[in-house]
Design a protein around this motif. Sequence first.
Motif, PDB file in Angstrom:
ATOM      1  N   PHE A   1       0.835  -1.205   0.000  1.00 25.56           N
ATOM      2  CA  PHE A   1       0.000   0.000   0.000  1.00 25.56           C
ATOM      3  C   PHE A   1       0.873   1.259   0.000  1.00 25.56           C
ATOM      4  O   PHE A   1       0.608   2.203  -0.741  1.00 25.56           O
ATOM      5  CB  PHE A   1      -0.942   0.001   1.207  1.00 25.56           C
ATOM      6  N   TYR A   2       1.912   1.288   0.807  1.00 23.92           N
ATOM      7  CA  TYR A   2       2.825   2.433   0.836  1.00 23.92           C
ATOM      8  C   TYR A   2       3.505   2.620  -0.520  1.00 23.92           C
ATOM      9  O   TYR A   2       3.674   3.736  -0.992  1.00 23.92           O
ATOM     10  CB  TYR A   2       3.911   2.232   1.896  1.00 23.92           C
ATOM     11  N   ASP A   3       3.901   1.515  -1.143  1.00 25.00           N
ATOM     12  CA  ASP A   3       4.590   1.593  -2.431  1.00 25.00           C
ATOM     13  C   ASP A   3       3.662   1.991  -3.569  1.00 25.00           C
ATOM     14  O   ASP A   3       4.125   2.424  -4.622  1.00 25.00           O
ATOM     15  CB  ASP A   3       5.272   0.266  -2.765  1.00 25.00           C
ATOM     16  N   PHE A   4       2.377   1.854  -3.363  1.00 25.61           N
ATOM     17  CA  PHE A   4       1.423   2.250  -4.394  1.00 25.61           C
ATOM     18  C   PHE A   4       1.558   3.741  -4.725  1.00 25.61           C
ATOM     19  O   PHE A   4       1.431   4.136  -5.880  1.00 25.61           O
ATOM     20  CB  PHE A   4      -0.010   1.932  -3.934  1.00 25.61           C
ATOM     21  N   TRP A   5       1.841   4.579  -3.742  1.00 20.02           N
ATOM     22  CA  TRP A   5       1.839   6.024  -3.947  1.00 20.02           C
ATOM     23  C   TRP A   5       2.993   6.514  -4.825  1.00 20.02           C
ATOM     24  O   TRP A   5       2.757   7.278  -5.763  1.00 20.02           O
ATOM     25  CB  TRP A   5       1.762   6.747  -2.598  1.00 20.02           C
ATOM     26  N   PRO A   6       4.237   6.127  -4.592  1.00 29.49           N
ATOM     27  CA  PRO A   6       5.278   6.560  -5.535  1.00 29.49           C
ATOM     28  C   PRO A   6       5.089   5.957  -6.924  1.00 29.49           C
ATOM     29  O   PRO A   6       5.367   6.609  -7.934  1.00 29.49           O
ATOM     30  CB  PRO A   6       6.595   6.100  -4.904  1.00 29.49           C
TER      31      PRO A   6
ATOM     32  N   LEU B   1       2.171   5.265  -8.289  1.00 28.04           N
ATOM     33  CA  LEU B   1       1.089   6.047  -8.894  1.00 28.04           C
ATOM     34  C   LEU B   1       1.623   7.354  -9.475  1.00 28.04           C
ATOM     35  O   LEU B   1       1.225   7.764 -10.573  1.00 28.04           O
ATOM     36  CB  LEU B   1      -0.008   6.328  -7.865  1.00 28.04           C
ATOM     37  N   ALA B   2       2.531   8.002  -8.758  1.00 29.19           N
ATOM     38  CA  ALA B   2       3.128   9.243  -9.271  1.00 29.19           C
ATOM     39  C   ALA B   2       3.898   8.987 -10.570  1.00 29.19           C
ATOM     40  O   ALA B   2       3.809   9.775 -11.522  1.00 29.19           O
ATOM     41  CB  ALA B   2       4.053   9.854  -8.219  1.00 29.19           C
TER      42      ALA B   2
ATOM     43  N   GLY C   1       8.213   1.580   0.642  1.00 28.38           N
ATOM     44  CA  GLY C   1       7.148   1.041   1.483  1.00 28.38           C
ATOM     45  C   GLY C   1       7.614  -0.013   2.467  1.00 28.38           C
ATOM     46  O   GLY C   1       6.974  -0.241   3.492  1.00 28.38           O
TER      47      GLY C   1
END
Length: 156
Positions: free
Chosen positions: A23-28, A30-31, A89
């Motif tokens: 879940f944490y790794d999803f954000w970078p 996604l960018a 993440g």
Amino acid sequence: MSTTADESARPSALLPRRLAALFYDFWPVLALWMLISAAFTLGYTFSGHATRENIQPYSALQWLLWLCCWAVAGLYATASWKRGGQTLGMRPWHLHLRSMSGGPASNAALWKRYAAGTLSLLCGGLGFWWALFDRERLTWHDRLSGTRLVKLPKPT
């Protein structure tokens, strides 16, 4: 006892930690996907298409966009794993990736892991859920790539 032996003796990471790190790794990631999509959109617009026209669904260009997004996410993951054994993440959850022997994993193993993890997610996360029943708490992508996630001790 050596450090490598100590590290390989630690239990595999529990599923909730794995999912939290994902879940944490999803954000970078996604960018990165947004940057790639913007580049594709600008290229499509400046190639003579109307400014309000989108890339057609299921077209070759859309498949290429998805392939580029998948490849960039793979570069993020494999480069992070190769560089320090952790993605962004994985750091707050004290997870570390290594080969089954306890050392760093090869590039081939890292890409196998990424590909198998992708297939696992496409199957509704079945490969991740497998860790609940596996004796060593390994996922499909752990087994297929010859790698494992271990929980590091909290720094003192």
